[in-house]
Design a protein around this motif. Sequence first.
Motif, PDB file in Angstrom:
ATOM      1  N   GLY A 128       1.670   7.923  -0.440  1.00 18.03           N
ATOM      2  CA  GLY A 128       1.302   6.522  -0.317  1.00 18.03           C
ATOM      3  C   GLY A 128       1.149   6.092   1.125  1.00 18.03           C
ATOM      4  O   GLY A 128       0.153   5.446   1.505  1.00 18.03           O
ATOM      5  N   SER A 131      -1.920   7.623   2.619  1.00 27.58           N
ATOM      6  CA  SER A 131      -3.147   7.002   2.116  1.00 27.58           C
ATOM      7  C   SER A 131      -3.403   5.649   2.759  1.00 27.58           C
ATOM      8  O   SER A 131      -4.560   5.282   2.994  1.00 27.58           O
ATOM      9  CB  SER A 131      -3.070   6.870   0.593  1.00 27.58           C
ATOM     10  N   ASN A 132      -2.342   4.905   3.033  1.00 24.74           N
ATOM     11  CA  ASN A 132      -2.528   3.628   3.721  1.00 24.74           C
ATOM     12  C   ASN A 132      -3.196   3.841   5.079  1.00 24.74           C
ATOM     13  O   ASN A 132      -4.140   3.126   5.451  1.00 24.74           O
ATOM     14  CB  ASN A 132      -1.183   2.926   3.920  1.00 24.74           C
ATOM     15  N   ILE A 175      -9.736   0.485  -4.591  1.00 24.58           N
ATOM     16  CA  ILE A 175      -8.507   1.265  -4.691  1.00 24.58           C
ATOM     17  C   ILE A 175      -8.164   1.473  -6.159  1.00 24.58           C
ATOM     18  O   ILE A 175      -8.137   0.527  -6.943  1.00 24.58           O
ATOM     19  CB  ILE A 175      -7.343   0.552  -3.977  1.00 24.58           C
ATOM     20  N   PRO A 181       2.693  -0.300  -6.238  1.00 22.16           N
ATOM     21  CA  PRO A 181       2.268   0.097  -4.886  1.00 22.16           C
ATOM     22  C   PRO A 181       0.751   0.133  -4.730  1.00 22.16           C
ATOM     23  O   PRO A 181       0.222  -0.275  -3.689  1.00 22.16           O
ATOM     24  CB  PRO A 181       2.888   1.487  -4.725  1.00 22.16           C
ATOM     25  N   ALA A 182       0.053   0.621  -5.760  1.00 22.21           N
ATOM     26  CA  ALA A 182      -1.406   0.658  -5.696  1.00 22.21           C
ATOM     27  C   ALA A 182      -1.988  -0.750  -5.697  1.00 22.21           C
ATOM     28  O   ALA A 182      -2.955  -1.038  -4.974  1.00 22.21           O
ATOM     29  CB  ALA A 182      -1.957   1.462  -6.872  1.00 22.21           C
ATOM     30  N   ARG A 184      -0.592  -3.494  -4.586  1.00 17.68           N
ATOM     31  CA  ARG A 184      -0.375  -4.092  -3.259  1.00 17.68           C
ATOM     32  C   ARG A 184      -1.322  -3.489  -2.229  1.00 17.68           C
ATOM     33  O   ARG A 184      -1.781  -4.182  -1.304  1.00 17.68           O
ATOM     34  CB  ARG A 184       1.086  -3.917  -2.842  1.00 17.68           C
ATOM     35  N   ARG A 185      -1.646  -2.212  -2.386  1.00 19.45           N
ATOM     36  CA  ARG A 185      -2.585  -1.549  -1.471  1.00 19.45           C
ATOM     37  C   ARG A 185      -3.977  -2.177  -1.593  1.00 19.45           C
ATOM     38  O   ARG A 185      -4.677  -2.350  -0.589  1.00 19.45           O
ATOM     39  CB  ARG A 185      -2.627  -0.049  -1.782  1.00 19.45           C
ATOM     40  N   ARG A 188      -3.861  -5.457   0.373  1.00 14.38           N
ATOM     41  CA  ARG A 188      -3.746  -5.325   1.825  1.00 14.38           C
ATOM     42  C   ARG A 188      -4.949  -4.642   2.462  1.00 14.38           C
ATOM     43  O   ARG A 188      -5.340  -4.980   3.578  1.00 14.38           O
ATOM     44  CB  ARG A 188      -2.484  -4.536   2.197  1.00 14.38           C
ATOM     45  N   LEU A 189      -5.544  -3.654   1.754  1.00 14.89           N
ATOM     46  CA  LEU A 189      -6.486  -2.759   2.423  1.00 14.89           C
ATOM     47  C   LEU A 189      -7.826  -2.591   1.723  1.00 14.89           C
ATOM     48  O   LEU A 189      -8.776  -2.112   2.347  1.00 14.89           O
ATOM     49  CB  LEU A 189      -5.853  -1.370   2.589  1.00 14.89           C
TER      50      LEU A 189
END
Length: 278
Positions: A128, A131-132, A175, A181-182, A184-185, A188-189
């Motif tokens: 994770g 990947s971020n 994404i 977690p995915a 939130r990713r 954010r990204l």
Amino acid sequence: MKFGFTVPNNFGVADPADVVGLAVRAEELGFDSVWVNHHVLNVGYVWDRLGERPYHDALVTLTWMAAHTSRVRLGTSVLVMPYLHPMVLAKELATLDRLSGGRLVVGLGVGSLPEENEMLGVDYDNRGALSNEFIEVLNLLWTQPSADFAGEHYSFEGAVSSPKPMQQPRPPILIGGNRPPALRRVGRLGDGWHAMMLTPQSVTKRLSVIREAAEAAGRPGIPAEVSIRLGADSLTPGLVAEYAAAGVDELVISWNTGDVDVIGDGLAAFAAEHGVGG
């Protein structure tokens, strides 16, 4: 509602030209996008499904699909970031975006096959965090004339990646993943979210997590695009309206078989039933 189609490059089809032919057929029928799957090795559940039969490379297949189509968007569902290097991938995808006339959609995920990570020498537990950084590096290489980055997994100064993508500021990054977690990713990204096998109710619940993360990161309006991948036999016309009401922009359909004739017939029947391209 837009409709996409995931080709069976992951189902042991002997001739990859047959896989590309299905993408061409999907475009002829009016589908909005075609997508490829990504793994490197036949291991774990991939081995269980295929044994030694072929799992055709994602980006080579997608490039061949780009050359034989003219309208559909070209997506990855999804590229497993820890198996790749962002500098190499940035150049490959930018080149493909230009060759295809700006039709690329970049689906990215962290992966969920520990056996493959082990064989490739990639740490599974820290995928994770890697990947971020991977996403940040892609964005910099695509949008900056000269990029600097200082992270735990990637660090460089004055990196020039050329060509840049045709799409500006870059191709959309969707994404993949259903877990917190995915989600939130995405907030954010990512530009959007590409999830698998979720009900409309589950989509609504998870979109709230994405939007909260996006707001916290100062990114209102994310996700700008939501696509859900489903098996063709799980979708009814009534469900399409429910997905639309939940905030889904595109439903990406797959058939769990390597029988190209079955899939070809299924594409035509699905297009007629759901008014694809109408």
